[in-house]
Design a protein around this motif. Structure first.
Motif, PDB file in Angstrom:
ATOM      1  N   CYS A 194       0.904  -1.256   0.038  1.00 32.97           N
ATOM      2  CA  CYS A 194       0.009   0.112   0.089  1.00 32.97           C
ATOM      3  C   CYS A 194       0.999   1.342   0.096  1.00 32.97           C
ATOM      4  N   CYS A 196      -0.213   4.783   0.005  1.00 32.70           N
ATOM      5  CA  CYS A 196      -1.570   5.660   0.313  1.00 32.70           C
ATOM      6  C   CYS A 196      -0.634   6.192   1.655  1.00 32.70           C
ATOM      7  N   ARG A 198      -1.441   8.818   4.869  1.00 34.13           N
ATOM      8  CA  ARG A 198      -2.465   9.123   6.096  1.00 34.13           C
ATOM      9  C   ARG A 198      -3.293  10.093   5.567  1.00 34.13           C
ATOM     10  N   ILE A 237      -5.476   8.717   2.917  1.00 38.57           N
ATOM     11  CA  ILE A 237      -6.640   7.592   3.502  1.00 38.57           C
ATOM     12  C   ILE A 237      -7.548   8.476   4.301  1.00 38.57           C
ATOM     13  N   ALA A 256     -11.525   7.922   2.954  1.00 38.94           N
ATOM     14  CA  ALA A 256     -12.319   6.908   4.120  1.00 38.94           C
ATOM     15  C   ALA A 256     -13.560   7.635   4.124  1.00 38.94           C
ATOM     16  N   ASP A 291     -12.619   2.875  11.964  1.00 36.15           N
ATOM     17  CA  ASP A 291     -12.295   1.469  12.452  1.00 36.15           C
ATOM     18  C   ASP A 291     -12.793   1.690  14.026  1.00 36.15           C
ATOM     19  N   TYR A 313      -9.187   2.319   6.304  1.00 35.81           N
ATOM     20  CA  TYR A 313      -8.647   2.329   4.657  1.00 35.81           C
ATOM     21  C   TYR A 313      -9.655   1.637   3.850  1.00 35.81           C
ATOM     22  N   THR A 333      -7.746   1.074  -1.326  1.00 35.75           N
ATOM     23  CA  THR A 333      -7.281   1.540  -2.896  1.00 35.75           C
ATOM     24  C   THR A 333      -6.242   1.095  -3.454  1.00 35.75           C
ATOM     25  N   ARG A 377      -0.264  -4.405   3.891  1.00 36.66           N
ATOM     26  CA  ARG A 377      -1.614  -4.568   4.290  1.00 36.66           C
ATOM     27  C   ARG A 377      -2.019  -6.133   4.384  1.00 36.66           C
ATOM     28  N   ASP A 415      -8.486  -3.687   5.924  1.00 34.87           N
ATOM     29  CA  ASP A 415      -6.972  -4.131   5.674  1.00 34.87           C
ATOM     30  C   ASP A 415      -5.950  -3.741   6.545  1.00 34.87           C
TER      31      ASP A 415
END
Length: 279
Positions: free
Chosen positions: A97, A99, A101, A104, A108, A112, A119, A122, A144, A182
């Motif tokens: 991954c 990406c 922060r 994300i 998003a 979580d 996440y 992507t 991930r 993930d």
């Protein structure tokens, strides 16, 4: 014989919340007729310092606690965690991954269980060629777990909880790792995350009972799915209450909560600590 563990990170000084967790763990071991192992979770090389390790030993000895030697240091076990990650990669369950922060957070649509942006998957959809190109280019990367593919292998997952006290009867609970999405298991330069290291070490140390704060209850979902994928045993879990400050927030190193060393300097005794946390 029951085996429990206390596993602090040496990235700051222990506070009264740590004291409650440690004392609760040693009390549980005495009730079960078992022992407690000390583990130092120092995978964060930049933030973990030798002086904090020594402070942990000093604080725990001051509380009247002891443990078998040698102490396990996670920083000595990176090769072992990498091998566990390689097993997951061989199952085609890890993907790179790229990406940030910020990316994300912007993409998003859910959170979580910890409240962080969930996440959206992507990079799971990148082609093999795109992944190779970006890896060869040296882009910042983390690896991930493909949670959907993982759960397709494991099916319905459960774990055993003891509570609300360690003396209560065990009960079966269903794990819901899908709510974490993930999760990151490895980063470039660091072959493990907390989640991967903890399940590998619990198995290696033959831990039979895990006592942890209720703030870690949801994370057990991730540990259960990793245990199943890696063929590792699952301990019994007990989630204890949290110690809150005057503002109703749990004590935290990140907020520079008053340390045990500070309390000791003010004249506190171990009995004072036990009374303060209700033990």
């Amino acid at each position: 014989m029951p085996r429990l563990r206390f596993a602090p990170s040496p990235n700051g000084h222990l506070h009264i919340g740590h004291a409650f967790s440690a004392l609760s763990t040693w009390d549980a071991a005495r009730h079960l007729g078992g022992t407690v192992l000390l583990r130092i979770e120092d995978t964060d090389i930049e933030r973990c310092k030798p002086e904090f390790v020594e402070a942990i030993f000093e604080d725990l000895h001051w509380l009247g606690l002891s443990w078998p030697e040698p102490v396990l240091f996670q920083s000595d076990r990176f090769d072992i965690y990498a091998e566990a990650g390689n097993r997951l990669r061989a199952m085609d369950l890890l993907y790179p991954c790229f990406c940030s922060r910020t990316q994300i957070a912007a993409a998003a649509t859910q959170a979580d269980p910890d409240g962080a942006p969930l996440y959206p998957g992507t990079c799971r959809h990148l082609s093999h060629g795109d992944r190779i190109e970006r890896l060869q280019r040296g882009d910042p990367v983390q690896f991930r777990l493909d949670m959907g593919a993982a759960l397709a292998r494991t099916g319905l997952l459960t774990f055993t909880q003891i509570g609300p006290t360690i003396a209560d009867r065990p009960q079966i609970r269903y794990a819901r790792p899908e709510r974490w999405g993930d999760v990151v298991l490895q980063r470039k330069g660091t072959p493990t995350s907390y989640h991967l290291a903890v399940v590998v070490d619990d198995a290696a140390q033959q831990i039979t009972h895990v006592t942890r704060g209720r703030d870690m209850e949801a994370a057990t979902d991730i540990h259960v799915v990793l245990q199943m994928l890696l063929g590792l045993p699952s301990p019994l879990y007990h989630f204890h209450r949290l110690i809150l400050d005057d503002d109703g927030r749990k004590f935290a190193k990140s907020r520079h909560s008053e340390s045990l060393a500070d309390l000791r300097a003010k004249g506190w005794t171990p009995d004072d600590v036990r009374r303060a946390v209700g033990l």
